[in-house]
Design a protein around this motif. Structure first.
Motif, mmCIF file in Angstrom:
data_model
loop_
_atom_site.group_PDB
_atom_site.id
_atom_site.type_symbol
_atom_site.label_atom_id
_atom_site.label_comp_id
_atom_site.label_asym_id
_atom_site.label_seq_id
_atom_site.Cartn_x
_atom_site.Cartn_y
_atom_site.Cartn_z
ATOM 1 N N HIS A 146 0.740 -1.336 0.074
ATOM 2 C CA HIS A 146 -0.081 0.188 -0.039
ATOM 3 C C HIS A 146 0.715 1.339 0.028
ATOM 4 N N ASN A 149 1.593 1.811 -3.458
ATOM 5 C CA ASN A 149 0.445 2.104 -4.265
ATOM 6 C C ASN A 149 0.340 3.829 -4.079
ATOM 7 N N LYS A 153 -1.976 5.484 -6.988
ATOM 8 C CA LYS A 153 -3.338 5.556 -7.014
ATOM 9 C C LYS A 153 -3.710 6.853 -6.665
ATOM 10 N N LEU A 175 -12.751 7.787 -8.107
ATOM 11 C CA LEU A 175 -12.686 6.423 -7.578
ATOM 12 C C LEU A 175 -13.705 5.630 -8.313
ATOM 13 N N ASP A 178 -11.230 2.345 -9.509
ATOM 14 C CA ASP A 178 -10.364 2.017 -8.651
ATOM 15 C C ASP A 178 -10.375 2.549 -7.387
ATOM 16 N N TYR A 179 -9.555 2.017 -6.346
ATOM 17 C CA TYR A 179 -9.568 2.468 -4.972
ATOM 18 C C TYR A 179 -8.648 3.480 -4.732
ATOM 19 N N GLY A 180 -8.621 4.483 -3.821
ATOM 20 C CA GLY A 180 -7.408 5.254 -3.299
ATOM 21 C C GLY A 180 -7.319 5.258 -1.963
ATOM 22 N N TYR A 181 -6.632 6.254 -1.676
ATOM 23 C CA TYR A 181 -6.386 6.784 -0.173
ATOM 24 C C TYR A 181 -6.843 7.842 0.406
#
Length: 183
Positions: A146, A149, A153, A175, A178-181
């Motif tokens: 992560h 990533n 991301k 989003l 895909d996913y993000g943070y």
């Protein structure tokens, strides 16, 4: 009679302002719960009747979960409940709706996935998931994946209560595939 109720009500309000009621965590600590620095405790339950058997390390987060130091399933049959210590190490995350049962030690640097039922001790540097929870990976490898990533991301930096409607829209659009943070 009416005057007595009014005086009682006023007395309680004044007492609560001078000595506010203790939080649940303060009450548990007073009953013997041991916990370290940076303990985050969100909408969770720690066994009130046996909290003095629970020890929690530093930098621990427990979210919407239950920690039990007793098992009353034996009470009706043998007249006693099973009890056991629960030890949670440092840098542990216990995910939403998990249950940790009595007589369990959770090592350092452990992630307990949401919905897990921890019935046995967990070694350091482990990710566990399931019912019953079993080791599915190493925390160090998961964190490194992560961390890498973050460079590829979407990353959003405003803490959730301070997000504007424009920031929320940007996140929703960012989003789509895909996913993000987030902060």
């Amino acid at each position: 009679m009416m005057m007595r109720r009014i005086l009682t009500s006023v007395t309680i309000r004044i007492k609560n302002k001078l000595n506010p009621p203790k939080s649940e965590l303060e009450q548990l600590r007073d009953r013997g719960l041991k916990y370290g620095r940076n303990f985050e405790f969100y909408n969770s339950l720690i066994d009130q009747g046996h909290c003095w058997l629970v020890e929690i390390g530093d930098d621990v987060t427990i979210t919407n979960s239950t920690i039990l130091a007793h098992d009353a399933s034996t009470k009706a049959y043998i007249g006693k409940s099973k009890i056991g210590k629960v030890k949670i190490g440092d840098r542990v995350f216990i995910g939403f709706n998990s249950v940790v049962l009595c007589n369990v030690t959770i090592g350092n640097d452990v992630i307990v996935a949401a919905g897990s039922i921890v019935t046995k001790s967990i070694p350091d540097n482990s990710i566990v998931a399931g019912n019953p929870a079993r080791v599915i990976g190493k925390t160090s490898e998961y964190i490194e994946k992560h961390r890498a990533n973050l460079a590829v991301k979407p990353v959003f930096d405003t803490y959730w209560p301070y997000k504007t409607q424009d920031q929320i829209k940007e996140i929703q659009e960012g989003l789509n595939n895909d996913y993000g943070y987030d902060e």
